[in-house]
Design a protein around this motif. Sequence first.
Motif, PDB file in Angstrom:
ATOM      1  N   HIS A 284       0.798  -1.228   0.000  1.00 55.06           N
ATOM      2  CA  HIS A 284       0.000   0.000   0.000  1.00 55.06           C
ATOM      3  C   HIS A 284       0.832   1.280   0.000  1.00 55.06           C
ATOM      4  N   GLY A 285       2.135   1.191   0.298  1.00 57.66           N
ATOM      5  CA  GLY A 285       2.959   2.388   0.413  1.00 57.66           C
ATOM      6  C   GLY A 285       2.840   3.053   1.763  1.00 57.66           C
ATOM      7  N   SER A 286       1.935   2.547   2.594  1.00 55.52           N
ATOM      8  CA  SER A 286       1.751   3.051   3.951  1.00 55.52           C
ATOM      9  C   SER A 286       1.211   1.905   4.799  1.00 55.52           C
ATOM     10  N   VAL A 287       1.202   2.125   6.107  1.00 53.49           N
ATOM     11  CA  VAL A 287       0.728   1.090   7.014  1.00 53.49           C
ATOM     12  C   VAL A 287      -0.730   1.363   7.367  1.00 53.49           C
ATOM     13  N   ARG A 288      -1.548   0.345   7.238  1.00 56.37           N
ATOM     14  CA  ARG A 288      -2.947   0.473   7.646  1.00 56.37           C
ATOM     15  C   ARG A 288      -2.987   0.457   9.177  1.00 56.37           C
ATOM     16  N   GLN A 289      -3.307   1.605   9.752  1.00 52.75           N
ATOM     17  CA  GLN A 289      -3.284   1.723  11.202  1.00 52.75           C
ATOM     18  C   GLN A 289      -4.522   1.064  11.804  1.00 52.75           C
ATOM     19  N   PRO A 290      -4.340   0.012  12.600  1.00 49.61           N
ATOM     20  CA  PRO A 290      -5.491  -0.645  13.213  1.00 49.61           C
ATOM     21  C   PRO A 290      -6.152   0.264  14.243  1.00 49.61           C
ATOM     22  N   TRP A 291      -7.481   0.174  14.342  1.00 45.86           N
ATOM     23  CA  TRP A 291      -8.249   1.056  15.214  1.00 45.86           C
ATOM     24  C   TRP A 291      -9.328   0.274  15.923  1.00 45.86           C
ATOM     25  N   VAL A 292      -9.421   0.460  17.255  1.00 40.13           N
ATOM     26  CA  VAL A 292     -10.490  -0.169  18.022  1.00 40.13           C
ATOM     27  C   VAL A 292     -11.339   0.857  18.755  1.00 40.13           C
ATOM     28  N   GLY A 293     -10.854   2.097  18.873  1.00 39.12           N
ATOM     29  CA  GLY A 293     -11.663   3.170  19.434  1.00 39.12           C
ATOM     30  C   GLY A 293     -11.625   3.288  20.936  1.00 39.12           C
ATOM     31  N   ILE A 294     -10.536   2.860  21.554  1.00 35.39           N
ATOM     32  CA  ILE A 294     -10.396   2.950  23.013  1.00 35.39           C
ATOM     33  C   ILE A 294      -9.277   3.930  23.343  1.00 35.39           C
ATOM     34  N   ARG A 295      -9.570   4.835  24.273  1.00 32.67           N
ATOM     35  CA  ARG A 295      -8.542   5.728  24.791  1.00 32.67           C
ATOM     36  C   ARG A 295      -8.476   5.528  26.300  1.00 32.67           C
ATOM     37  N   LEU A 296      -7.263   5.316  26.818  1.00 34.14           N
ATOM     38  CA  LEU A 296      -7.085   5.018  28.231  1.00 34.14           C
ATOM     39  C   LEU A 296      -6.902   6.283  29.053  1.00 34.14           C
ATOM     40  N   ALA A 323     -14.934  -0.915  19.555  1.00 35.58           N
ATOM     41  CA  ALA A 323     -15.084  -1.104  20.994  1.00 35.58           C
ATOM     42  C   ALA A 323     -16.517  -0.809  21.441  1.00 35.58           C
ATOM     43  N   GLU A 324     -17.106   0.251  20.909  1.00 31.97           N
ATOM     44  CA  GLU A 324     -18.485   0.575  21.294  1.00 31.97           C
ATOM     45  C   GLU A 324     -19.435  -0.522  20.835  1.00 31.97           C
ATOM     46  N   ARG A 325     -19.241  -1.018  19.610  1.00 27.64           N
ATOM     47  CA  ARG A 325     -20.125  -2.074  19.108  1.00 27.64           C
ATOM     48  C   ARG A 325     -19.988  -3.356  19.918  1.00 27.64           C
ATOM     49  N   ALA A 326     -18.779  -3.600  20.485  1.00 25.70           N
ATOM     50  CA  ALA A 326     -18.564  -4.813  21.264  1.00 25.70           C
ATOM     51  C   ALA A 326     -19.089  -4.697  22.688  1.00 25.70           C
ATOM     52  N   MET A 372     -14.809  -9.800  32.146  1.00 27.17           N
ATOM     53  CA  MET A 372     -15.744  -9.985  31.042  1.00 27.17           C
ATOM     54  C   MET A 372     -14.992 -10.011  29.720  1.00 27.17           C
ATOM     55  N   PRO A 373     -15.272 -10.995  28.845  1.00 33.65           N
ATOM     56  CA  PRO A 373     -14.623 -11.043  27.532  1.00 33.65           C
ATOM     57  C   PRO A 373     -15.387 -10.221  26.494  1.00 33.65           C
ATOM     58  N   PHE A 374     -14.650  -9.582  25.577  1.00 30.60           N
ATOM     59  CA  PHE A 374     -15.245  -8.824  24.488  1.00 30.60           C
ATOM     60  C   PHE A 374     -14.497  -9.176  23.206  1.00 30.60           C
ATOM     61  N   THR A 375     -15.232  -9.299  22.109  1.00 30.21           N
ATOM     62  CA  THR A 375     -14.616  -9.562  20.807  1.00 30.21           C
ATOM     63  C   THR A 375     -14.824  -8.353  19.910  1.00 30.21           C
ATOM     64  N   LEU A 376     -13.717  -7.782  19.418  1.00 34.22           N
ATOM     65  CA  LEU A 376     -13.753  -6.582  18.592  1.00 34.22           C
ATOM     66  C   LEU A 376     -13.268  -6.923  17.190  1.00 34.22           C
ATOM     67  N   GLN A 377     -13.850  -6.299  16.197  1.00 32.21           N
ATOM     68  CA  GLN A 377     -13.392  -6.435  14.822  1.00 32.21           C
ATOM     69  C   GLN A 377     -12.512  -5.230  14.507  1.00 32.21           C
TER      70      GLN A 377
END
Length: 482
Positions: A284-296, A323-326, A372-377
């Motif tokens: 791709h010429g760049s890295v696809r930055q993975p995102w889950v939507g969590i900020r600590l 994260a919200e959907r999970a 509690m377990p959560f599964t995120l895409q």
Amino acid sequence: MPCRRSWPNSRATLVGLVALVLAGCEGANPADSGAQSRTLPPAPPRATGPVPAQSVDASRRTAITTAVERVAPAVVTVQTETVQRVPADFFEYFMGGRSGERRNAGIGSGFVVRNDGVIVTNAHVISGATSVSVAMRDGTTYSAKIVGVDETNDLAVVRIDAKNLPIAPLGRSSDLIVGEWTIAIGNPFGFVLGNNEPSVSVGVVSAVGRNLAGRTEGGGVYIDMIQTDAAINPGNSGGPLVNATGEVIGVNSSIYSPSGGSVGLGFAIPIDRTKRIVEDLLEHGSVRQPWVGIRLETPQVQSAREVASVGAVVARVAPGSPAERAGVRVGDQITAVGNRAVRNPYEWEARLLDLRVGESLTITARRAGRDMPFTLQVADAPEVTAPKVTVLRELQLVTLTDAIRLERGIASNSGALVFKVSDRIRDEIGLQEGDVIAQVGRMRVSSAQDVSTAIDQQGARGPIALVFERNRQYFQTQFTLR
């Protein structure tokens, strides 16, 4: 002379028998036991003379020399040149004279991963370079093209026009053993040493999963690194860290050093992460930055050591995020990602570095005393999939959303994120990727389309002033449409 001694019919005492043995004598008591005489075996002859040369030669060859022979032909010197604008002359400067140029040379290391000229190095080795070249072990030099850069992980891929190059075998970093041999290969102080032969230093894996936030030769913040005491000095950056079987297990990236030289605290980017990033950069010429939507939560502590025990507590969950959907909520304390424990923000960020877009991620969070377990895409960063508006033909903008604000820590409530920008716009206007345009002239903007419309309207009347946010600070720039 050996002595021979006969025993009377009376039984010999144990003491006498021991004395005979120590004296080296034969003892016989034919009348008593009919035993045959016994003789002690002679002592083996002492070695005299030199050790055979072939034995010495054989002892010089070890697992380390074999590993170096396997990898060193693929190690290269990465040479860079940067051009800086400087006053051409002291007196001209005060008389409003023209500007001149200053050319600075830089050097680092790299290694070939594909025989058609694909080379891995550090992002900071080629940062800001106006030209990059690669010198092979035999001195042959090629002009190099930058394929892609991932500054977050301090990795870059360059390519040269060459075929049938020796390649460095890539191993694994997931099963490293603390204490196993490591070999750092590169070109420390390359301009001083005066040739392209790589240097070799040897040590062990001092630790794995190191999180380094202090002063380093690479200059960045490094997470989940391999620590080694193999000497890594300036110029080694980008070279391979190798195990005893001759496989690359990491990319030498930084050192911790109060003095600037190696003090036995070197750090390498794990090769498993490197493989994933190189694949993305090539495709791709760049890295696809993975995102889950969590900020600590930001820990209120004074040192990196204190951060290690504060936990990973969710401060915000981006709207519409994986994260919200999970079902993850503010206040949840993340304790594990997959089967790996998470005890602090560093370890959470380290787990994110191993993700790929499209993967399923299982996290464990403690809520009200229950795990509690959560599964995120895992998804792309929100600005990647957002609609783009092209301005000035060389500037791509994205409307700022709550998800983008959360992910990037942006202070502005509205505006347009600079998604892509050409070198010309970067040099002439001063905008960079990640900046947020908040105002055009006197008009506050709330979307990327607002910026496009305002520039078209004001450009016809004269100079255009932009107010933009960078690192939560505001700056102003001015330009004229041509």
